[in-house]
Design a protein around this motif. Structure first.
Motif, PDB file in Angstrom:
ATOM      1  N   ASN A   1     -12.897   3.664  -1.060  1.00 23.11           N
ATOM      2  CA  ASN A   1     -11.996   4.791  -1.345  1.00 23.11           C
ATOM      3  C   ASN A   1     -12.486   5.579  -2.562  1.00 23.11           C
ATOM      4  OD1 ASN A   1     -11.400   3.069  -3.407  1.00 23.11           O
ATOM      5  ND2 ASN A   1      -9.275   2.693  -2.816  1.00 23.11           N
TER       6      ASN A   1
ATOM      7  N   GLY B   1      -8.480   1.651  -7.163  1.00 20.05           N
ATOM      8  CA  GLY B   1      -7.097   2.032  -6.891  1.00 20.05           C
ATOM      9  C   GLY B   1      -6.090   1.206  -7.671  1.00 20.05           C
TER      10      GLY B   1
ATOM     11  N   TRP C   1       0.813  -1.213   0.000  1.00 19.83           N
ATOM     12  CA  TRP C   1       0.000   0.000   0.000  1.00 19.83           C
ATOM     13  C   TRP C   1       0.849   1.267   0.000  1.00 19.83           C
ATOM     14  CZ3 TRP C   1      -2.357  -3.375   4.165  1.00 19.83           C
ATOM     15  CH2 TRP C   1      -3.311  -4.232   3.606  1.00 19.83           C
ATOM     16  N   CYS C   2       0.332   2.319  -0.634  1.00 21.33           N
ATOM     17  CA  CYS C   2       1.061   3.588  -0.766  1.00 21.33           C
ATOM     18  C   CYS C   2       1.156   4.292   0.589  1.00 21.33           C
ATOM     19  CB  CYS C   2       0.319   4.546  -1.702  1.00 21.33           C
ATOM     20  SG  CYS C   2      -0.142   3.855  -3.285  1.00 21.33           S
TER      21      CYS C   2
ATOM     22  N   CYS D   1      -7.363   7.511  -0.518  1.00 22.71           N
ATOM     23  CA  CYS D   1      -6.490   7.028  -1.574  1.00 22.71           C
ATOM     24  C   CYS D   1      -5.781   8.256  -2.114  1.00 22.71           C
ATOM     25  CB  CYS D   1      -7.292   6.338  -2.674  1.00 22.71           C
ATOM     26  SG  CYS D   1      -6.314   5.978  -4.141  1.00 22.71           S
ATOM     27  N   PRO D   2      -4.748   8.713  -1.390  1.00 27.08           N
ATOM     28  CA  PRO D   2      -4.102   9.959  -1.795  1.00 27.08           C
ATOM     29  C   PRO D   2      -3.461   9.866  -3.177  1.00 27.08           C
ATOM     30  CG  PRO D   2      -2.853   8.857  -0.063  1.00 27.08           C
ATOM     31  CD  PRO D   2      -4.150   8.131  -0.191  1.00 27.08           C
ATOM     32  N   THR D   3      -2.921   8.699  -3.480  1.00 27.74           N
ATOM     33  CA  THR D   3      -2.162   8.540  -4.724  1.00 27.74           C
ATOM     34  C   THR D   3      -3.013   8.826  -5.956  1.00 27.74           C
ATOM     35  OG1 THR D   3      -0.939   6.813  -3.597  1.00 27.74           O
ATOM     36  CG2 THR D   3      -0.703   6.901  -5.978  1.00 27.74           C
ATOM     37  N   LEU D   4      -4.269   8.434  -5.908  1.00 30.48           N
ATOM     38  CA  LEU D   4      -5.082   8.536  -7.119  1.00 30.48           C
ATOM     39  C   LEU D   4      -6.287   9.447  -6.905  1.00 30.48           C
ATOM     40  CD1 LEU D   4      -4.728   4.768  -7.850  1.00 30.48           C
ATOM     41  CD2 LEU D   4      -3.656   6.603  -9.164  1.00 30.48           C
TER      42      LEU D   4
ATOM     43  N   CYS E   1      -2.056   5.877   2.483  1.00 33.45           N
ATOM     44  CA  CYS E   1      -3.253   5.084   2.196  1.00 33.45           C
ATOM     45  C   CYS E   1      -3.950   4.717   3.505  1.00 33.45           C
ATOM     46  CB  CYS E   1      -2.857   3.802   1.459  1.00 33.45           C
ATOM     47  SG  CYS E   1      -4.270   2.711   1.140  1.00 33.45           S
TER      48      CYS E   1
END
Ligand code: SF4
Lengths: 294, 383
Positions: free
Chosen positions: A130, A134, A25-26, A209-212, A29
């Protein structure tokens, strides 16, 4: 073998496959906190771990099965619930948990979700929401708020959204709670309660889901989304599930919405079978008149 | 003595009912299904019988769910089956692959009807034979059996469970509408005469158990959920611990073993029925209902003095390559009647490699071959 139940926190070696760390996981997350909350909730439930099985589908949340030191099944996209149904019915001694994401459980697996709730199948479903797919790079799905930008809704999402607690209630779930990744203690409590509830129980956890999703919707760090939850969550136990839909940057109603009693699938089935297979009362003796009329 | 718990004796029943009874004799105690013609009678029989014998019948919301439910049940240690036909078979394909990847014993029955799509729901087809072999994505090997009578529906159901436990794989019963719906005498032996293979259990304690360390025959022993092993299994490419491993090396090792555990054990798996092959110059090679008509045609040809023989594939997959190769060195031609436009015929042609000719006798579905179409093909082959 029954394991000793002690109140308090789990220790990682007991429940985590440490040989699989680091996880995928990022940073930022929500999955890590939710898994931690789940393991505490499981530990506090006192359930014998030999008799607990966990089934995941595919996606970021679907990776949970691979990190938990239980009999654990990482199945196909959307199909954790029917797999879990077979596992549970074939060995009713097992406590079977389904741990997966919103896309997995209410998009591709939506049909299984509503039918398992309708049957009141004895499963605990943990749905991490989320608002996006993801694992595949952040496309919109059935839980993406209207107007949210994603990899496949560059101009804003224009599809109406599922209100997951309402969907579950309408389908027949007997326990429904929702928290965000911020509500660690409350989430743990709900996990424990859900694990002890007979029938179809659901805990939805709203997760960053900060990354996306976050990056495309002005919340690029995990912390941004946690702050959003902090400022916008309203705890309302027993809330009417029709009112708990989530809008872009809107309020998030959390709490325990539903906790009712309804016979579980196996209870109803057992009742029907018992009636069908009950020894028949002896037929009353024929009267002379009946006998002679033949 | 025969009781509802364990039937034995002679019965006049359909192939579908016989298939359900065979599964029950094999110890099947979990059935998940979804109604579909012409396999519905298997589900109906199971819904009546499983409660009588303490098993589970569940009608799932679709065939995708049915396939997954039997995988779950198998991992709980219970012998499990589903039954369907073309459209449902298509829906099951993805998770048939999951069964292959997790190495899950279970039985999937396809009572074939004519397709594609909804096709002819109530009429015979054999058009799913290649789908049985290759229907799920990726490369794997599979076992598929083809009953030609209600009696064989009964027997092959038992055999299918045995093979699925022995090789830890889903096993397909590729029946057809005619065999499924016809009624014939079926003899069910007394329970003490039915021998079945148990699950292959780990010989090591839980802390030493790795789910995918194979025995010498390439098949790993299997722990069930709830026994304290705390194992992990995944549809991702994995190592012997069952942990995902995203490398070409892991893929190479795993896929070779999954394929080889079937292919290298094919002498043990393959069942053939051979008649008049010793001096045969032309061989009818077929399966299921088409093989019954094929055999009738061979008998007629023999009566005409033609040296015809019959090779019935009880096992269609793995394909009996070696036997076809051997025969192709001494016969002039293979005649392959099947209710499709040529599927098993392609395999016969591949294995005979031009040494003998392969003559397809196709039927588009919706019925069975007229014997004379096969007899004419036999005569022509020798001209
Ligand atoms: S893509 Fe999103 S949901 Fe998936 S691990 Fe990264 S932050 Fe978490």
């Amino acid at each position: 073998m029954t394991q000793e139940y002690s109140a308090g926190r789990y220790y990682p070696g007991e429940l985590l496959r440490e040989d699989r760390m680091p996880h995928i996981w990022c940073p930022g997350c929500g999955m890590g906190s939710i898994l931690h909350g789940f393991l505490n909730g499981l530990h506090q439930s006192g359930l014998p771990l030999d008799k607990v099985a966990i089934v995941s589908g595919i996606g970021c949340a679907g990776r949970v099965a691979g990190y938990v030191k239980l009999d654990s099944f990482h199945t196909t996209h959307g199909r954790a619930i029917p797999f879990a149904t077979g596992l549970k019915l074939a060995n009713p001694e097992l406590k079977v948990i389904v741990f997966s994401g919103d896309g997995d459980l209410v998009s591709i697996g939506g049909n299984h979700f509503i039918h398992a709730a309708r049957r009141n199948m004895d499963l605990t479903v943990i749905l991490v929401n989320n608002f996006t797919y993801g694992m595949t790079g952040g496309q919109f799905g059935p839980t993406t708020p209207l107007d949210a930008r994603t990899a496949t809704s560059r101009y804003g999402s224009y599809e109406p959204t599922f209100n997951v607690p309402n969907l579950a209630e309408a389908s027949g779930a007997v326990y429904i709670a929702r928290w965000t990744a911020l509500h660690l203690r409350q989430m743990e409590q709900s996990f424990t309660e859900a694990l002890h509830k007979k029938g179809f129980s659901l805990v939805e956890v709203i997760s960053p889901c900060p990354t996306l999703y976050g990056r495309m919707n002005r919340q690029p760090r995990g912390l941004d989304q946690m702050k959003y939850y902090q400022q916008n969550s309203i705890i309302q136990h027993g809330a009417d599930t029709r009112t708990v839909g989530i809008e872009l940057n809107g309020k998030i109603t959390v709490g325990k919405f539903i906790d009712i009693e309804r016979p579980a699938y196996t209870d109803i089935k057992t009742r029907v079978y018992e009636k069908a297979f009950a020894p028949k009362p002896a037929a009353p003796a024929k009267t002379t008149a009946e006998a002679s009329s033949k | 003595m025969s009781s509802r718990k364990s039937l034995s004796g002679d019965f006049f029943i359909t192939g579908d009912v016989a298939c359900a009874e065979g599964a029950i004799s094999a110890g099947c105690r979990f059935f998940a299904g979804y109604p579909i013609t012409p396999a519905t009678e298997i589900a109906e029989r199971m819904s009546e019988r499983q409660p009588e014998i303490g098993g589970t019948y569940i009608q799932m919301e679709d065939e995708i769910a049915s396939m997954n439910a039997i995988l779950g049940a198998s991992w709980a240690g219970v012998k499990a089956m589903t039954a369907t036909s073309g459209p449902g078979f298509s829906l099951m394909m993805e998770n048939l692959g999951l069964g292959v990847m997790l190495e899950t014993p279970c039985v999937l029955v396809n009572v074939q009807r004519a397709g594609p799509s909804t096709g002819l729901p109530t009429l015979a087809g054999q058009g799913d034979m290649m789908q049985a072999r290759w229907g799920s994505h990726g490369h794997y090997s599979i076992i598929a059996l083809c009953p030609d009578s209600p009696q064989e529906m009964y027997q092959l159901a038992i055999k299918a469970f045995d093979l699925s436990e022995k090789y830890r794989t889903p096993v397909l019963i590729m029946a057809d509408e005619v065999v499924g719906h016809m009624s014939e005498k079926v003899t069910i032996p007394p329970p003490e005469e039915i021998k079945t293979l148990p699950r292959r259990k780990p010989a090591v304690p839980p802390e030493k158990y790795l789910p995918y360390v194979p025995d010498a025959d390439l098949v790993p022993p299997m722990a069930n959920a709830g026994e304290g092993y705390h194992f992990h299994v995944t549809g991702l490419t994995h190592d012997e611990r069952g942990y995902p491993l995203m490398t070409a090396e892991a893929q190479d090792k795993l896929i070779r073993r999954l394929v080889n555990k079937i292919d290298k054990n094919q002498d043990d798996i393959i069942m053939l029925k051979e008649d008049w092959l010793d001096d045969a110059e032309v061989v009818v090679c077929s399966y299921g209902i088409s093989a019954r008509i094929g055999k009738f045609a061979v008998e007629r040809a023999r009566a005409e003095g033609i040296k015809a023989g019959m090779l019935r594939l009880i096992t269609a997959w793995p394909f009996p390559e070696n036997r076809i190769r051997q025969l192709s060195k001494k016969v002039k031609a293979f005649i392959v009647p099947e209710i499709n436009c040529g599927q098993i015929a392609l395999e016969v042609e591949r294995c005979s490699s031009g040494r003998a000719s392969t003559i397809l006798v196709p039927h588009m579905g919706g019925g069975v071959h007229q014997p004379h179409t096969i007899i004419e093909a036999i005569r022509k082959a020798l001209k």
